[in-house]
Each structure stands twice: as C-alpha cells, then as structure tokens.
Design a protein around this motif. Structure first.
Motif, PDB file in Angstrom:
ATOM      1  N   GLY A  92       0.809  -1.208   0.000  1.00  0.00           N
ATOM      2  CA  GLY A  92       0.000   0.000   0.000  1.00  0.00           C
ATOM      3  C   GLY A  92       0.846   1.263   0.000  1.00  0.00           C
ATOM      4  O   GLY A  92       0.513   2.244  -0.670  1.00  0.00           O
ATOM      5  N   TYR A  93       1.950   1.238   0.753  1.00  0.00           N
ATOM      6  CA  TYR A  93       2.822   2.415   0.789  1.00  0.00           C
ATOM      7  C   TYR A  93       3.384   2.724  -0.591  1.00  0.00           C
ATOM      8  O   TYR A  93       3.376   3.885  -1.029  1.00  0.00           O
ATOM      9  CB  TYR A  93       3.964   2.184   1.772  1.00  0.00           C
ATOM     10  CG  TYR A  93       4.973   3.316   1.804  1.00  0.00           C
ATOM     11  CD1 TYR A  93       4.645   4.560   2.341  1.00  0.00           C
ATOM     12  CD2 TYR A  93       6.259   3.145   1.288  1.00  0.00           C
ATOM     13  CE1 TYR A  93       5.560   5.593   2.368  1.00  0.00           C
ATOM     14  CE2 TYR A  93       7.181   4.172   1.316  1.00  0.00           C
ATOM     15  CZ  TYR A  93       6.834   5.397   1.858  1.00  0.00           C
ATOM     16  OH  TYR A  93       7.747   6.429   1.870  1.00  0.00           O
ATOM     17  N   LYS A 191       7.939   5.376  10.790  1.00  0.00           N
ATOM     18  CA  LYS A 191       8.766   4.297  10.237  1.00  0.00           C
ATOM     19  C   LYS A 191       9.180   4.585   8.794  1.00  0.00           C
ATOM     20  O   LYS A 191      10.371   4.503   8.456  1.00  0.00           O
ATOM     21  CB  LYS A 191       7.991   2.973  10.298  1.00  0.00           C
ATOM     22  CG  LYS A 191       8.684   1.800   9.633  1.00  0.00           C
ATOM     23  CD  LYS A 191       7.854   0.537   9.780  1.00  0.00           C
ATOM     24  CE  LYS A 191       8.522  -0.651   9.115  1.00  0.00           C
ATOM     25  NZ  LYS A 191       7.789  -1.906   9.351  1.00  0.00           N
ATOM     26  N   PHE A 192       8.230   4.914   7.947  1.00  0.00           N
ATOM     27  CA  PHE A 192       8.537   5.102   6.536  1.00  0.00           C
ATOM     28  C   PHE A 192       9.163   6.466   6.258  1.00  0.00           C
ATOM     29  O   PHE A 192      10.126   6.567   5.492  1.00  0.00           O
ATOM     30  CB  PHE A 192       7.277   4.917   5.693  1.00  0.00           C
ATOM     31  CG  PHE A 192       6.902   3.475   5.493  1.00  0.00           C
ATOM     32  CD1 PHE A 192       7.429   2.745   4.450  1.00  0.00           C
ATOM     33  CD2 PHE A 192       6.024   2.845   6.356  1.00  0.00           C
ATOM     34  CE1 PHE A 192       7.096   1.414   4.259  1.00  0.00           C
ATOM     35  CE2 PHE A 192       5.682   1.511   6.181  1.00  0.00           C
ATOM     36  CZ  PHE A 192       6.216   0.785   5.133  1.00  0.00           C
ATOM     37  N   GLY A 225      19.384   2.355   8.306  1.00  0.00           N
ATOM     38  CA  GLY A 225      18.278   3.302   8.360  1.00  0.00           C
ATOM     39  C   GLY A 225      17.062   2.713   9.031  1.00  0.00           C
ATOM     40  O   GLY A 225      16.349   3.401   9.777  1.00  0.00           O
ATOM     41  N   GLY A 226      16.825   1.423   8.820  1.00  0.00           N
ATOM     42  CA  GLY A 226      15.686   0.755   9.433  1.00  0.00           C
ATOM     43  C   GLY A 226      15.795   0.682  10.936  1.00  0.00           C
ATOM     44  O   GLY A 226      14.805   0.875  11.647  1.00  0.00           O
ATOM     45  N   TYR A 227      17.006   0.424  11.447  1.00  0.00           N
ATOM     46  CA  TYR A 227      17.157   0.326  12.899  1.00  0.00           C
ATOM     47  C   TYR A 227      16.939   1.681  13.569  1.00  0.00           C
ATOM     48  O   TYR A 227      16.238   1.783  14.588  1.00  0.00           O
ATOM     49  CB  TYR A 227      18.540  -0.208  13.277  1.00  0.00           C
ATOM     50  CG  TYR A 227      18.556  -0.834  14.652  1.00  0.00           C
ATOM     51  CD1 TYR A 227      18.386  -2.198  14.810  1.00  0.00           C
ATOM     52  CD2 TYR A 227      18.670  -0.044  15.808  1.00  0.00           C
ATOM     53  CE1 TYR A 227      18.352  -2.784  16.071  1.00  0.00           C
ATOM     54  CE2 TYR A 227      18.636  -0.616  17.069  1.00  0.00           C
ATOM     55  CZ  TYR A 227      18.481  -1.983  17.195  1.00  0.00           C
ATOM     56  OH  TYR A 227      18.429  -2.541  18.444  1.00  0.00           O
ATOM     57  N   LEU A 228      17.514   2.714  12.989  1.00  0.00           N
ATOM     58  CA  LEU A 228      17.336   4.058  13.559  1.00  0.00           C
ATOM     59  C   LEU A 228      15.875   4.491  13.490  1.00  0.00           C
ATOM     60  O   LEU A 228      15.345   5.081  14.439  1.00  0.00           O
ATOM     61  CB  LEU A 228      18.235   5.052  12.810  1.00  0.00           C
ATOM     62  CG  LEU A 228      19.746   4.820  12.954  1.00  0.00           C
ATOM     63  CD1 LEU A 228      20.519   5.786  12.060  1.00  0.00           C
ATOM     64  CD2 LEU A 228      20.177   4.983  14.411  1.00  0.00           C
ATOM     65  N   ALA A 229      15.218   4.185  12.396  1.00  0.00           N
ATOM     66  CA  ALA A 229      13.802   4.522  12.266  1.00  0.00           C
ATOM     67  C   ALA A 229      12.966   3.733  13.271  1.00  0.00           C
ATOM     68  O   ALA A 229      11.992   4.246  13.829  1.00  0.00           O
ATOM     69  CB  ALA A 229      13.320   4.233  10.837  1.00  0.00           C
ATOM     70  N   GLY A 230      13.368   2.496  13.530  1.00  0.00           N
ATOM     71  CA  GLY A 230      12.633   1.652  14.469  1.00  0.00           C
ATOM     72  C   GLY A 230      12.644   2.195  15.881  1.00  0.00           C
ATOM     73  O   GLY A 230      11.653   2.084  16.612  1.00  0.00           O
ATOM     74  N   ILE A 231      13.762   2.771  16.298  1.00  0.00           N
ATOM     75  CA  ILE A 231      13.849   3.368  17.639  1.00  0.00           C
ATOM     76  C   ILE A 231      12.839   4.508  17.770  1.00  0.00           C
ATOM     77  O   ILE A 231      12.118   4.609  18.775  1.00  0.00           O
ATOM     78  CB  ILE A 231      15.274   3.871  17.910  1.00  0.00           C
ATOM     79  CG1 ILE A 231      16.248   2.683  17.985  1.00  0.00           C
ATOM     80  CG2 ILE A 231      15.328   4.686  19.202  1.00  0.00           C
ATOM     81  CD1 ILE A 231      17.707   3.092  18.080  1.00  0.00           C
ATOM     82  N   LEU A 232      12.774   5.348  16.753  1.00  0.00           N
ATOM     83  CA  LEU A 232      11.819   6.462  16.773  1.00  0.00           C
ATOM     84  C   LEU A 232      10.382   5.935  16.775  1.00  0.00           C
ATOM     85  O   LEU A 232       9.520   6.456  17.481  1.00  0.00           O
ATOM     86  CB  LEU A 232      12.049   7.365  15.555  1.00  0.00           C
ATOM     87  CG  LEU A 232      13.403   8.077  15.486  1.00  0.00           C
ATOM     88  CD1 LEU A 232      13.526   8.839  14.175  1.00  0.00           C
ATOM     89  CD2 LEU A 232      13.592   9.019  16.668  1.00  0.00           C
TER      90      LEU A 232
END
Length: 308
Positions: A92-93, A191-192, A225-232
């Motif tokens: 969907g994204y 996340k995105f 990038g995914g790990y840093l975004a996951g923390i947020l």
C-alpha cells in the motif's frame, strides 16, 4: 532511484505492486513471529509491571512454570496477522506514495517532488496503515488475549477465534481498532518517513552515489536506516501500544473506547503508559531493521531497486 535489473517487472505496474505486497508479507510475518517471546514479555509487563524483573527473568519464569512451548504463546495469530498487515503496509505504501506523488507533483522524479516528499511519505504511510490495520486487528486481539490471560484462554489461533466469537460476537475482534490505529498509524508514518529521510541523509554523506554502489552496500544502508527509524517508531507509538494491550486483555465490553481509555489512564497514570518501553525499543528496532533488510533484499531479488 537506482535502475532495476531486467526482470520483466516495470515500476508502478500491477506486477510491481504485487511484488511489493509479497515482499511485505515476507518481511513482516516471519520477523514479528521470531520475536514472539519478547512481545509476550512486553505485553504482560504492560498489563502487570510487577510480573517479571526483565526479559530474561520473564522467559525463565515462563519456561519454568508453563513449559518451553509457552514462550511462543500467540505465534500463530502473530504470523497470520502481521503477514496480512505487511502486505497492506508495504504494498500500500508503494502504491499510495506514487499515487500521491503523481497527483501533487506529476511523479516521483519531478523537480517539485522534493518540496512535497515529506508530506507524501506521511500521507502514503498513513493511508496504507489505516487499511492494513483492518486486516491485522482480529488477529492482534486474539494474540494479546492469549498472551495476557494466565493461563492462556485458548490453545491456538483457531480455538481463540471460535471462543471469542462464541462469547462476545465478531464485533469484539475489532474493539481495539481505534487504539490500534492510534498506535500503528503514527508508528508507520514515523517508520517510513524517517527511514526515507535517514537513508537519504546516509547516501548524501557517502562518497559514492547510490547508483554506483553495490547491492550489498545499498542493503546495508537500508538495514542501518531501518534500525534508527525503528527506535523512533517505538517511542512515538508506545503509549497507544500499552492501551491496546490493556483493552484487549480485558473482558469489559460495555464501555466505549474513550471510556475504557480514560479508565485505564486513571489506573496506570502517565508513567504507566511507558511500561515495557525498553523491551519495545529493542524489539521494534530489531524488527524494523530486519524488515527493511528483507524487503529490500526481496525487491533486489525480483529485479527492483532498493527503497530510498
């Protein structure tokens, strides 16, 4: 955007969106299932913060008192629910990102796209998650109920669905949809959008342009990038996650969502909204990084460019 390898899949075609949807299933179903033990501890601590001293103590306690298999309580509902959610979220994204970009800017590669890109990422991810949660909600309800009732109220997903529908009706499977949206939509927007921005920043700081980097290097950027975004993501969505666990873990169906939320907040207070945050940061950071790793690896495998 890097040029995809010849694969017969053109960007923004039904085949492209089908590939992204399948990639979302592969990325989300197995990863969420693999961290079921952490999710189990997190959900129980959200309901009763005195139950365990930490992750290891929780796993040890469950193993000793309930047996090895109980460490994966809720794994069936998790696998089905988050596979469906992953399909809707990632597929969907990609669809809504291009649709909104085309409507506002004429496409993702136009000069005006950069001016609107953050808003497009936010709108696309919010729309995709809104729809994905409709598929996830019944399975999330069963999973949380299985994990927070001691002993578990059912022997598995099918048994849980049958018992819940027989006792409270089909509608009870959606009693947590509003707090689920409150948790998941901000989570996915962060996340995105943060992933896109973080990856963009990483590429801008590297000496080699993305198009000239190897596939392995691009996948490494996606993982970071995914790990840093996951923390947020974990921090932004945690209070709503606590509410989802508390509401789905109760059997009080006579109250509206607002009434239930106010009652629970009076019980646990502001501090209680952050119960289990450390566990969730570790869990979501790991989940998100591996989801992007798997998703972008799958895209490369079928001949599509990495995200970002």
């Amino acid at each position: 955007m890097s040029t995809p390898k010849p694969s017969g899949i053109e960007l923004y075609t039904p085949q492209f969106y089908a590939a992204c949807t399948l990639g979302g299933i592969v990325a989300c179903g197995p990863t969420h299932s693999s961290v079921t033990p952490l999710d189990l501890i997190k959900c129980r601590l959200q309901v009763d913060p005195t139950l365990y001293k930490g992750n290891l103590d929780g796993i040890k306690s469950i193993y000793t008192k309930e047996g090895l298999s109980k460490i994966f309580t809720g794994v069936g509902a998790t696998a089905v629910g988050y596979s469906l959610q992953g399909a809707g979220k990632y597929g969907g994204y990609e669809f809504f990102k291009h649709t909104y970009a085309r409507a506002l800017c004429g496409g993702e590669n136009t000069a005006s796209f950069r001016s609107y890109s953050t808003g497009i990422y936010l709108m696309a991810s919010a729309t995709a998650e809104f729809l994905a949660d409709i598929m996830l909600c019944p399975f999330e309800a069963i999973k949380v109920k299985q994990q927070t009732t001691l002993p578990s109220f059912s022997t598995g997903l099918v048994d849980g669905l049958k018992k819940t529908i027989a006792a409270d009706g089909v509608g009870s499977l959606y009693k947590g949809i509003v707090p689920l949206w409150c948790r998941q939509i901000p989570y996915t927007m962060v996340k995105f959008t943060s992933f896109e921005r973080i990856v963009e920043k990483i590429y801008s700081c590297l000496p080699t342009p993305k198009q000239q980097m190897s596939t392995l290097q691009q996948i490494g950027v996606s993982f970071t990038g995914g790990y840093l975004a996951g923390i947020l993501c974990a921090i932004v969505s945690h209070p709503a996650d606590v509410m989802v666990s508390k509401i789905n873990g109760e059997n009080k169906n006579g109250q509206s969502m607002a009434q239930a939320s106010r009652r629970i907040y009076k019980q646990i207070g502001f501090r209680g909204l952050w119960n289990g945050l450390t566990v969730r940061i570790f869990m979501i950071g790991t989940l998100t990084s591996f989801q992007w790793l798997i998703y972008d690896s799958f895209k490369v495998y079928v001949g599509l460019p990495t995200t970002g």
